[in-house]
Scaffold this motif. Sequence first.
Motif, mmCIF file in Angstrom:
data_model
loop_
_atom_site.group_PDB
_atom_site.id
_atom_site.type_symbol
_atom_site.label_atom_id
_atom_site.label_comp_id
_atom_site.label_asym_id
_atom_site.label_seq_id
_atom_site.Cartn_x
_atom_site.Cartn_y
_atom_site.Cartn_z
ATOM 1 N N VAL A 1 40.297 46.444 39.003
ATOM 2 C CA VAL A 1 39.132 47.313 38.902
ATOM 3 C C VAL A 1 39.505 48.724 39.330
ATOM 4 O O VAL A 1 40.513 48.943 39.994
ATOM 5 C CB VAL A 1 37.957 46.806 39.778
ATOM 6 N N SER A 2 38.673 49.670 38.936
ATOM 7 C CA SER A 2 38.836 51.053 39.382
ATOM 8 C C SER A 2 37.472 51.569 39.818
ATOM 9 O O SER A 2 36.440 51.001 39.440
ATOM 10 C CB SER A 2 39.416 51.925 38.268
ATOM 11 N N THR B 1 36.527 41.238 42.812
ATOM 12 C CA THR B 1 35.159 41.136 42.311
ATOM 13 C C THR B 1 34.279 40.219 43.160
ATOM 14 O O THR B 1 33.144 39.950 42.797
ATOM 15 C CB THR B 1 35.155 40.632 40.858
ATOM 16 N N MET C 1 28.983 45.320 38.488
ATOM 17 C CA MET C 1 30.015 45.710 37.536
ATOM 18 C C MET C 1 29.533 45.330 36.142
ATOM 19 O O MET C 1 28.983 44.234 35.948
ATOM 20 C CB MET C 1 31.346 45.018 37.847
ATOM 21 N N VAL D 1 28.096 40.628 38.308
ATOM 22 C CA VAL D 1 28.755 41.120 37.101
ATOM 23 C C VAL D 1 27.834 40.878 35.913
ATOM 24 O O VAL D 1 27.379 39.753 35.679
ATOM 25 C CB VAL D 1 30.112 40.431 36.895
ATOM 26 N N LEU E 1 37.263 36.465 36.838
ATOM 27 C CA LEU E 1 36.546 37.127 37.925
ATOM 28 C C LEU E 1 36.779 36.465 39.282
ATOM 29 O O LEU E 1 36.147 36.845 40.271
ATOM 30 C CB LEU E 1 35.040 37.127 37.637
ATOM 31 N N VAL F 1 32.183 49.447 40.634
ATOM 32 C CA VAL F 1 33.552 49.471 40.123
ATOM 33 C C VAL F 1 33.524 49.191 38.624
ATOM 34 O O VAL F 1 32.523 48.702 38.082
ATOM 35 C CB VAL F 1 34.468 48.430 40.823
ATOM 36 N N MET F 2 34.643 49.508 37.961
ATOM 37 C CA MET F 2 34.809 49.214 36.544
ATOM 38 C C MET F 2 36.001 48.289 36.376
ATOM 39 O O MET F 2 37.023 48.455 37.065
ATOM 40 C CB MET F 2 35.068 50.490 35.737
ATOM 41 N N ARG F 3 35.890 47.359 35.482
ATOM 42 C CA ARG F 3 37.005 46.460 35.188
ATOM 43 C C ARG F 3 37.914 47.117 34.174
ATOM 44 O O ARG F 3 37.561 47.288 33.018
ATOM 45 C CB ARG F 3 36.471 45.130 34.650
ATOM 46 N N ARG F 4 39.115 47.493 34.604
ATOM 47 C CA ARG F 4 40.061 48.182 33.721
ATOM 48 C C ARG F 4 41.459 47.599 33.908
ATOM 49 O O ARG F 4 42.357 48.237 34.466
ATOM 50 C CB ARG F 4 40.078 49.686 34.013
#
Length: 236
Positions: free
Chosen positions: A147-148, A180, A158, A185, A175, A137-140
């Motif tokens: 996340v996305s 998450t 991540m 991470v 987090l 996932v990406m933290r956005r």
Amino acid sequence: MAKRILLVGGDEFRASCAGMDRHVLEATGEANPRVAIVPTAAAFENPGLAASNGVRHFTGLGASAYGLDVVRREDAENTRVVAQLDGAHVIYFTGGSPEHLHSVLAGSPLLSAVNEACDAGAIWAGSSAGAMVLGSVMRRPSSGSPVSPALDIVPNVMVLPHHERSDPNAVTEQLSGSATVGLCVLGIDGGSGVFLDAGGATALGAGNITVYRSGEWRRYAAGEKVPQLTVNGPVS
């Protein structure tokens, strides 16, 4: 052959990255490695400049570098463009927009070709956005969601790039949400990276790698092994 991946925290192709990138070139085992620079994430900035910066940087390190003109989904589906990856020993995705990079790559012939090349021994490198998309996932937070989805190339990981700007205690608090939980991470400073293979993970570059797990964090400097982490994700 297990994949080998370099996750970079940003500031790619600068002098501070030279030692890290020499390590990657040496890992190819080639006297004159071919490096493909893919500037997709920089599509809304200056992808041509991003590619030429990469070509100049790696050429100066003794590689044979070239840019791959992939900025739109159609490019990632173009068989003539995808064929230019043939023979590449390093495939390097630049920084920029992680959302755009993900939308261009996900499910594309280009992504299949990169996976096949890396399964055959090529090294996959990604900086900033190029590293973010490789996790699960990406933290956005700007998207309205914690996340996305990412490409899940490195499972249960991540990436937080440009981490030299962050306070680890504040990040630990951020987090703590359920999105998450269970992830490893990686907070990666600019000009720094984590080199992942089947045997483990090594911190490289001018800065630090901050690893967040289970509500705790620890920093690693260049040359240090990051425990319980491989290219296949965190090891319990």
